[in-house]
Design a protein around this motif. Structure first.
Motif, PDB file in Angstrom:
ATOM      1  N   MET A  92       0.834  -1.197   0.000  1.00  0.00           N
ATOM      2  CA  MET A  92       0.000   0.000   0.000  1.00  0.00           C
ATOM      3  C   MET A  92       0.869   1.248   0.000  1.00  0.00           C
ATOM      4  O   MET A  92       1.630   1.471   0.920  1.00  0.00           O
ATOM      5  N   THR A  93       0.742   2.074  -1.025  1.00  0.00           N
ATOM      6  CA  THR A  93       1.546   3.292  -1.056  1.00  0.00           C
ATOM      7  C   THR A  93       0.697   4.525  -0.746  1.00  0.00           C
ATOM      8  O   THR A  93       1.202   5.615  -0.746  1.00  0.00           O
ATOM      9  N   PHE A  94      -0.612   4.312  -0.512  1.00  0.00           N
ATOM     10  CA  PHE A  94      -1.472   5.471  -0.300  1.00  0.00           C
ATOM     11  C   PHE A  94      -1.576   5.833   1.190  1.00  0.00           C
ATOM     12  O   PHE A  94      -1.275   5.022   2.051  1.00  0.00           O
ATOM     13  N   HIS A  95      -1.988   7.062   1.449  1.00  0.00           N
ATOM     14  CA  HIS A  95      -2.312   7.445   2.812  1.00  0.00           C
ATOM     15  C   HIS A  95      -3.598   8.261   2.832  1.00  0.00           C
ATOM     16  O   HIS A  95      -4.015   8.802   1.802  1.00  0.00           O
ATOM     17  N   LEU A  96      -4.212   8.353   3.998  1.00  0.00           N
ATOM     18  CA  LEU A  96      -5.507   9.023   4.137  1.00  0.00           C
ATOM     19  C   LEU A  96      -5.392  10.227   5.043  1.00  0.00           C
ATOM     20  O   LEU A  96      -4.572  10.245   5.944  1.00  0.00           O
ATOM     21  N   ARG A  97      -6.231  11.217   4.792  1.00  0.00           N
ATOM     22  CA  ARG A  97      -6.411  12.285   5.782  1.00  0.00           C
ATOM     23  C   ARG A  97      -7.831  12.826   5.674  1.00  0.00           C
ATOM     24  O   ARG A  97      -8.520  12.610   4.679  1.00  0.00           O
ATOM     25  N   LEU A 127     -10.607   0.311   3.622  1.00  0.00           N
ATOM     26  CA  LEU A 127     -10.046   1.245   4.600  1.00  0.00           C
ATOM     27  C   LEU A 127     -10.933   2.493   4.728  1.00  0.00           C
ATOM     28  O   LEU A 127     -11.204   2.974   5.839  1.00  0.00           O
ATOM     29  N   LEU A 128     -11.406   2.986   3.599  1.00  0.00           N
ATOM     30  CA  LEU A 128     -12.264   4.185   3.617  1.00  0.00           C
ATOM     31  C   LEU A 128     -13.571   3.903   4.354  1.00  0.00           C
ATOM     32  O   LEU A 128     -14.040   4.722   5.146  1.00  0.00           O
ATOM     33  N   ILE A 129     -14.153   2.742   4.108  1.00  0.00           N
ATOM     34  CA  ILE A 129     -15.387   2.357   4.821  1.00  0.00           C
ATOM     35  C   ILE A 129     -15.112   2.280   6.322  1.00  0.00           C
ATOM     36  O   ILE A 129     -15.905   2.757   7.141  1.00  0.00           O
ATOM     37  N   GLU A 130     -13.991   1.677   6.677  1.00  0.00           N
ATOM     38  CA  GLU A 130     -13.660   1.561   8.109  1.00  0.00           C
ATOM     39  C   GLU A 130     -13.526   2.936   8.755  1.00  0.00           C
ATOM     40  O   GLU A 130     -13.935   3.134   9.897  1.00  0.00           O
ATOM     41  N   GLY A 152     -22.169  -6.263  -3.680  1.00  0.00           N
ATOM     42  CA  GLY A 152     -21.365  -7.339  -3.087  1.00  0.00           C
ATOM     43  C   GLY A 152     -20.365  -6.787  -2.093  1.00  0.00           C
ATOM     44  O   GLY A 152     -20.222  -7.307  -0.978  1.00  0.00           O
ATOM     45  N   PHE A 153     -19.702  -5.731  -2.485  1.00  0.00           N
ATOM     46  CA  PHE A 153     -18.655  -5.116  -1.656  1.00  0.00           C
ATOM     47  C   PHE A 153     -19.204  -4.755  -0.266  1.00  0.00           C
ATOM     48  O   PHE A 153     -18.624  -5.105   0.766  1.00  0.00           O
ATOM     49  N   TYR A 154     -20.321  -4.051  -0.236  1.00  0.00           N
ATOM     50  CA  TYR A 154     -20.864  -3.594   1.056  1.00  0.00           C
ATOM     51  C   TYR A 154     -21.356  -4.772   1.901  1.00  0.00           C
ATOM     52  O   TYR A 154     -21.137  -4.804   3.118  1.00  0.00           O
ATOM     53  N   GLY A 206      -8.902  -3.160  -5.545  1.00  0.00           N
ATOM     54  CA  GLY A 206      -8.316  -4.448  -5.191  1.00  0.00           C
ATOM     55  C   GLY A 206      -7.045  -4.369  -4.350  1.00  0.00           C
ATOM     56  O   GLY A 206      -6.302  -5.336  -4.246  1.00  0.00           O
ATOM     57  N   GLN A 207      -6.824  -3.227  -3.710  1.00  0.00           N
ATOM     58  CA  GLN A 207      -5.630  -3.091  -2.850  1.00  0.00           C
ATOM     59  C   GLN A 207      -6.008  -2.735  -1.412  1.00  0.00           C
ATOM     60  O   GLN A 207      -5.162  -2.345  -0.621  1.00  0.00           O
TER      61      GLN A 207
END
Ligand SMILES: CC(C)(COP(=O)(O)OP(=O)(O)OC[C@H]1O[C@@H](n2cnc3c(N)ncnc32)[C@H](O)[C@@H]1OP(=O)(O)O)[C@@H](O)C(=O)NCCC(=O)NCCS
Length: 161
Positions: free
Chosen positions: A1-6, A82-85, A112-114, A76-77
Protein backbone atom coordinates in the motif's frame (compact mmCIF):
# COMPACT_ATOMS: atom_id res chain seq x y z
CA UNK A 1 0.00 0.00 0.00
CA UNK A 2 1.55 3.29 -1.06
CA UNK A 3 -1.47 5.47 -0.30
CA UNK A 4 -2.31 7.45 2.81
CA UNK A 5 -5.51 9.02 4.14
CA UNK A 6 -6.41 12.28 5.78
CA UNK A 7 -9.58 14.07 6.75
CA UNK A 8 -11.32 16.24 4.18
CA UNK A 9 -10.87 19.97 4.84
CA UNK A 10 -12.40 23.14 3.41
CA UNK A 11 -9.26 23.55 1.27
CA UNK A 12 -10.09 20.27 -0.48
CA UNK A 13 -13.50 21.39 -1.74
CA UNK A 14 -12.44 22.60 -5.23
CA UNK A 15 -10.51 19.37 -5.77
CA UNK A 16 -13.42 17.28 -4.48
CA UNK A 17 -15.82 19.00 -6.87
CA UNK A 18 -13.45 18.24 -9.75
CA UNK A 19 -13.06 14.63 -8.54
CA UNK A 20 -16.85 14.20 -8.52
CA UNK A 21 -17.15 15.74 -11.98
CA UNK A 22 -14.57 13.29 -13.29
CA UNK A 23 -16.02 10.23 -11.58
CA UNK A 24 -19.76 10.96 -11.21
CA UNK A 25 -20.41 13.52 -13.96
CA UNK A 26 -21.30 16.46 -11.71
CA UNK A 27 -20.38 18.47 -8.60
CA UNK A 28 -23.25 17.12 -6.54
CA UNK A 29 -24.78 13.78 -5.66
CA UNK A 30 -28.51 13.09 -5.59
CA UNK A 31 -29.85 10.39 -3.29
CA UNK A 32 -33.48 9.84 -2.22
CA UNK A 33 -34.40 13.18 -3.78
CA UNK A 34 -31.84 15.16 -1.78
CA UNK A 35 -28.95 17.07 -3.37
CA UNK A 36 -25.65 16.67 -1.50
CA UNK A 37 -22.83 19.12 -2.15
CA UNK A 38 -19.22 18.72 -0.98
CA UNK A 39 -19.34 21.73 1.38
CA UNK A 40 -21.98 20.03 3.55
CA UNK A 41 -20.06 16.80 4.04
CA UNK A 42 -17.36 15.25 6.20
CA UNK A 43 -14.99 12.65 4.89
CA UNK A 44 -11.54 11.35 4.08
CA UNK A 45 -9.37 11.62 1.01
CA UNK A 46 -6.74 9.14 -0.10
CA UNK A 47 -3.48 10.15 -1.75
CA UNK A 48 -0.61 8.56 -3.56
CA UNK A 49 1.96 11.34 -3.35
CA UNK A 50 0.00 14.41 -4.42
CA UNK A 51 -2.45 12.49 -6.56
CA UNK A 52 -6.01 11.89 -5.33
CA UNK A 53 -6.76 8.20 -5.62
CA UNK A 54 -10.01 8.01 -3.70
CA UNK A 55 -12.22 9.28 -0.97
CA UNK A 56 -15.32 8.85 1.12
CA UNK A 57 -17.86 11.48 2.13
CA UNK A 58 -20.63 11.18 4.68
CA UNK A 59 -23.22 13.22 6.46
CA UNK A 60 -24.71 13.01 9.97
CA UNK A 61 -28.43 13.24 10.55
CA UNK A 62 -29.82 12.50 14.02
CA UNK A 63 -28.50 9.10 15.04
CA UNK A 64 -27.73 8.14 11.43
CA UNK A 65 -24.61 8.52 9.35
CA UNK A 66 -25.17 8.38 5.59
CA UNK A 67 -22.30 7.60 3.24
CA UNK A 68 -22.73 9.90 0.25
CA UNK A 69 -19.80 8.87 -1.93
CA UNK A 70 -17.10 6.23 -1.98
CA UNK A 71 -14.46 6.07 -4.68
CA UNK A 72 -11.32 4.04 -5.08
CA UNK A 73 -9.13 4.53 -8.13
CA UNK A 74 -6.78 1.75 -6.97
CA UNK A 75 -9.16 -1.16 -6.83
CA UNK A 76 -8.32 -4.45 -5.19
CA UNK A 77 -5.63 -3.09 -2.85
CA UNK A 78 -7.73 -2.54 0.26
CA UNK A 79 -8.40 1.18 -0.21
CA UNK A 80 -12.21 0.92 -0.42
CA UNK A 81 -12.26 -1.21 2.74
CA UNK A 82 -10.05 1.24 4.60
CA UNK A 83 -12.26 4.19 3.62
CA UNK A 84 -15.39 2.36 4.82
CA UNK A 85 -13.66 1.56 8.11
CA UNK A 86 -12.79 5.24 8.57
CA UNK A 87 -16.42 6.26 8.01
CA UNK A 88 -17.66 3.63 10.49
CA UNK A 89 -15.10 4.83 13.04
CA UNK A 90 -16.25 8.46 12.54
CA UNK A 91 -19.92 7.45 12.90
CA UNK A 92 -19.21 5.58 16.13
CA UNK A 93 -17.23 8.54 17.47
CA UNK A 94 -20.26 10.74 16.75
CA UNK A 95 -22.52 8.31 18.65
CA UNK A 96 -24.48 7.18 15.59
CA UNK A 97 -26.64 4.07 15.89
CA UNK A 98 -26.75 3.32 12.17
CA UNK A 99 -24.63 3.89 9.12
CA UNK A 100 -26.34 3.60 5.76
CA UNK A 101 -25.91 4.34 2.10
CA UNK A 102 -27.72 4.32 -1.18
CA UNK A 103 -26.41 2.47 -4.19
CA UNK A 104 -28.18 1.74 -7.44
CA UNK A 105 -29.68 -1.43 -8.87
CA UNK A 106 -27.02 -1.73 -11.56
CA UNK A 107 -23.99 -1.54 -9.25
CA UNK A 108 -23.58 -5.27 -8.65
CA UNK A 109 -19.99 -4.81 -7.52
CA UNK A 110 -20.93 -2.27 -4.82
CA UNK A 111 -23.82 -4.49 -3.65
CA UNK A 112 -21.37 -7.34 -3.09
CA UNK A 113 -18.65 -5.12 -1.66
CA UNK A 114 -20.86 -3.59 1.06
CA UNK A 115 -22.55 -6.86 2.05
CA UNK A 116 -19.17 -8.55 2.46
CA UNK A 117 -18.26 -5.74 4.86
CA UNK A 118 -21.25 -6.14 7.16
CA UNK A 119 -23.90 -4.00 5.48
CA UNK A 120 -27.38 -5.47 5.00
CA UNK A 121 -30.12 -4.74 2.48
CA UNK A 122 -32.50 -2.33 4.17
CA UNK A 123 -34.85 -1.15 1.41
CA UNK A 124 -35.46 -0.96 -2.31
CA UNK A 125 -36.75 2.38 -3.53
CA UNK A 126 -38.27 1.48 -6.89
CA UNK A 127 -37.91 4.14 -9.56
CA UNK A 128 -36.00 6.53 -7.28
CA UNK A 129 -33.22 7.00 -9.83
CA UNK A 130 -35.82 8.01 -12.40
CA UNK A 131 -36.77 10.78 -9.96
CA UNK A 132 -33.11 11.75 -9.39
CA UNK A 133 -32.66 12.00 -13.14
CA UNK A 134 -35.16 14.86 -13.17
CA UNK A 135 -32.75 16.80 -10.90
CA UNK A 136 -29.58 15.48 -12.56
CA UNK A 137 -30.33 14.73 -16.22
CA UNK A 138 -26.79 13.41 -16.79
CA UNK A 139 -27.62 10.15 -14.96
CA UNK A 140 -27.54 7.57 -17.76
CA UNK A 141 -30.52 5.39 -18.62
CA UNK A 142 -28.30 2.33 -18.80
CA UNK A 143 -25.90 1.87 -15.89
CA UNK A 144 -23.15 -0.57 -15.00
CA UNK A 145 -23.24 -4.07 -16.45
CA UNK A 146 -25.69 -2.95 -19.16
CA UNK A 147 -28.51 -2.82 -16.59
CA UNK A 148 -31.30 -0.20 -16.82
CA UNK A 149 -30.57 2.30 -14.05
CA UNK A 150 -33.77 3.04 -12.13
CA UNK A 151 -33.86 1.94 -8.46
CA UNK A 152 -32.06 2.95 -5.28
CA UNK A 153 -31.00 0.20 -2.91
CA UNK A 154 -30.43 1.15 0.71
CA UNK A 155 -27.93 -0.81 2.77
CA UNK A 156 -27.21 -0.29 6.42
CA UNK A 157 -25.27 -1.47 9.43
CA UNK A 158 -26.34 -1.09 13.04
CA UNK A 159 -23.62 0.38 15.21
CA UNK A 160 -23.28 -0.68 18.81
CA UNK A 161 -21.49 2.03 20.71
C1 LIG B 1 -16.54 -0.26 -4.61
C2 LIG B 1 -15.10 0.27 -4.49
C3 LIG B 1 -15.08 1.53 -3.61
C4 LIG B 1 -14.20 -0.79 -3.86
O1 LIG B 1 -12.91 -0.23 -3.67
P1 LIG B 1 -11.57 -1.13 -3.64
O2 LIG B 1 -10.43 -0.21 -3.34
O3 LIG B 1 -11.46 -1.97 -4.82
O4 LIG B 1 -11.87 -2.02 -2.37
P2 LIG B 1 -10.92 -3.11 -1.69
O5 LIG B 1 -9.63 -3.17 -2.42
O6 LIG B 1 -10.89 -2.82 -0.25
O7 LIG B 1 -11.75 -4.42 -1.90
C5 LIG B 1 -12.03 -4.90 -3.23
C6 LIG B 1 -11.58 -6.32 -3.37
O8 LIG B 1 -10.17 -6.38 -3.39
C7 LIG B 1 -9.71 -7.37 -2.49
N1 LIG B 1 -8.49 -6.92 -1.85
C8 LIG B 1 -8.37 -6.08 -0.81
N2 LIG B 1 -7.08 -5.88 -0.50
C9 LIG B 1 -6.36 -6.60 -1.40
C10 LIG B 1 -4.98 -6.78 -1.62
N3 LIG B 1 -4.07 -6.20 -0.83
N4 LIG B 1 -4.61 -7.57 -2.65
C11 LIG B 1 -5.54 -8.15 -3.43
N5 LIG B 1 -6.86 -8.02 -3.27
C12 LIG B 1 -7.27 -7.24 -2.26
C13 LIG B 1 -10.79 -7.49 -1.46
O9 LIG B 1 -10.79 -8.79 -0.93
C14 LIG B 1 -12.02 -7.16 -2.22
O10 LIG B 1 -12.66 -8.27 -2.73
P3 LIG B 1 -14.07 -8.72 -2.13
O11 LIG B 1 -15.02 -7.53 -2.18
O12 LIG B 1 -14.48 -9.83 -3.03
O13 LIG B 1 -13.79 -9.11 -0.72
C15 LIG B 1 -14.51 0.59 -5.89
O14 LIG B 1 -14.69 -0.52 -6.71
C16 LIG B 1 -15.10 1.81 -6.58
O15 LIG B 1 -14.66 2.96 -6.35
N6 LIG B 1 -16.10 1.60 -7.44
C17 LIG B 1 -16.67 2.68 -8.26
C18 LIG B 1 -17.48 3.63 -7.43
C19 LIG B 1 -18.58 2.95 -6.67
O16 LIG B 1 -19.30 2.11 -7.17
N7 LIG B 1 -18.74 3.35 -5.39
C20 LIG B 1 -19.78 2.86 -4.54
C21 LIG B 1 -21.03 3.48 -4.96
S1 LIG B 1 -22.18 3.59 -3.68
Amino acid sequence: MTFHLRRLTQNDLPRLRQFWRENWGDEFVVAHGVIYRPEALDGFVAFDGKEWIGGITYHFSGSDCEIISLDSLREGQGLGTLLIEKAIEAARAKGCQRIFLITTNDNLHALGFYQKRGFELAAVHRGAVNESRKIKPGIPLIGENGIPLRDEIELDMKLIN
